[in-house]
Enzyme design. Structure first.
Site: not given
Ligand code: URA
Length: 438
Positions: A85, A190, A164, A186, A171
């Site tokens: 990632h 995932k 999320d 966050s 957010r």
């Molecule tokens: N990428 C994400 O998936 N979440 C965040 O809060 C910031 C970047």
């Protein structure tokens, strides 16, 4: 009668208290179900923003968000599954190179990727610029493909970390994105829901990154590694530079072409170097090598022998794309318009601001402003000069491509501002800022 009171939870965090695992899980579950209104969730997010969360709270928030949606079961795939990632960068096409490199070394790569929002493009958008390529897959087909050819990259389903999705959107409109625990949880919710056993994180710093300062990027990397470890996963983070774009191509099909060139051993040095590094960490995390040097030798061989390129073609064909694109770049969609940017002075390029190039590329049509927007696969920017290159006044700096004449013109006007040319040669800046955090 509700188990907890939202007012009490907000109060506790506002006054600097530590939320219990039960309180965090209750909030995430009830908010996902729609039982907590946005105004109370916003208040809690703002309290977290100011009072922060400790390691345990951050971990509990991550786990609760992971469990709020579908959690992929990859147990039908043999071996140690490794995910990769990147926290998002301009011109970052490394997944397209790293995934076939690792797969060619026997690492099962079962990767869920996202679409781009804002100025950083998503892997899924890039892959979709390959004619016929499909990124939407049933989980059965996804698992079968990894078992058959060792690699699959699919679009993340809406069911992954459902909380999320809602909280990130909230957010975004309440000025609470920029908190370390909220970002780390966050991203990691995932990743943990995607089902891999090990994760290699490429954490960016510099003007085009989420965390511009190196110290903050390092803190974020450490926090994500800790979350993964607390969940029993192997997590390795590499800190890399995003003050200028990665490679020379920015934009969907332009980036796929550069990735293929890299798999042919003809890619820009920064991309080639970083891709080999990340792929080597994946090979090591998968237990396919006994140390990093051995892993690096394996991925280098996969690149030089052409095995990784073959794996890329196999992967493209398995997902409905035409592997002939690897030999015939004319099969990619072409743009109708192009604007060139020329140097106004003689000297050295000392700055190619990643954020400005990213925004200009988005303007050209390569990125989205709103998630409903579509992207132009042919749009983007190709950089002929990067930091450290000597240049003569009047020489070509970049080309901007796209299918909307006005947008291409505006994008070129913006992109010009990314370049600084000075008399002094700048100090070399390596793409790898800090080797590894684990
Ligand atoms: N990428 C994400 O998936 N979440 C965040 O809060 C910031 C970047």
């Amino acid at each position: 009668m509700s188990k907890f009171s939202m007012i009490q939870i907000i109060n506790k965090k506002r006054d600097g208290g530590t939320l219990s695992a039960e309180e965090i899980r209750w909030f995430v579950e009830e908010y996902t179900k729609g039982n907590v209104p946005d105004y109370q969730a916003s208040a809690l997010l703002m309290a977290i923003y100011f009072q922060k969360m400790d390691r345990e709270e951050t971990f509990e928030l991550t786990r609760a968000m992971r469990d709020s949606g579908e959690v992929m079961d990859l147990s039908a795939i043999g071996g140690i599954k490794v995910d990769k990632h990147s926290t998002g960068g301009v011109g970052d096409k490394t997944t397209l190179i790293v995934a076939p490199l690792a797969a060619a070394c026997g690492v099962p790569v079962a990767k869920m990727s996202g679409r781009g929002l804002g100025f950083t493009g998503g892997t899924i958008d890039k892959l979709e610029s390959i004619p016929g390529f499909k990124t939407s897959m049933e989980s059965r087909a996804f698992v079968d493909q990894v078992n058959a050819i060792g690699i699959a990259v699919a679009g993340q389903t809406a069911q992954i970390a459902a909380a999320d999705k809602k909280l990130y959107a909230l957010r975004d409109v309440t000025a609470t994105v920029d908190n370390m625990s909220l970002i780390a949880s966050s991203i990691m919710s995932k990743k943990l829901a995607s089902g891999s056993d090990a994760i290699v994180l490429d954490v960016k710093c510099g003007s085009g990154a989420f965390m511009e300062e190196q110290e903050k990027a390092e803190e974020l990397a450490q926090m994500m590694v800790d979350i993964g470890k607390d969940d029993g996963k192997t997590v390795i983070a590499v800190l890399t530079d995003m003050s200028q774009p990665l490679g020379r191509a920015v934009g969907n099909s332009l980036e796929v072409i550069e990735a293929i060139d890299t798999l042919k051993g003809k890619g820009p040095l920064d991309i080639s170097h970083l891709s080999l590094e990340l792929a080597a960490w994946m090979v090591l995390a998968a237990g396919k090598a006994s140390d990093f040097e051995e892993a690096k030798a394996m991925v280098t061989d996969a690149l030089l022998s052409g095995k990784a390129l073959e794996k890329f073609k196999e992967f493209v064909a398995a997902q409905g794309g035409d592997p002939a694109v690897a030999e015939n770049y004319g099969m990619f969609p072409e743009s109708a318009f192009c604007q060139e940017i020329y140097a106004g002075a003689t000297g050295y390029v000392t700055r190619v601001d990643a954020r400005i190039i990213g925004k200009a590329s988005q303007l050209s049509g390569a990125g989205r402003e709103k998630k409903e927007d579509s992207v132009d696969p042919a749009a983007g920017i190709y950089l002929y000069k990067k930091v450290g290159d000597p240049i003569r006044g009047g020489a070509l700096l970049a080309r901007v491509f796209g299918n909307d004449d006005d947008k291409v013109y505006q994008a070129a006007e913006e992109a010009k501002k990314a370049f600084t040319i000075s008399k002094e040669e700048p100090a070399e800046k390596p793409v790898l800022v800090k080797k590894v955090i684990r």
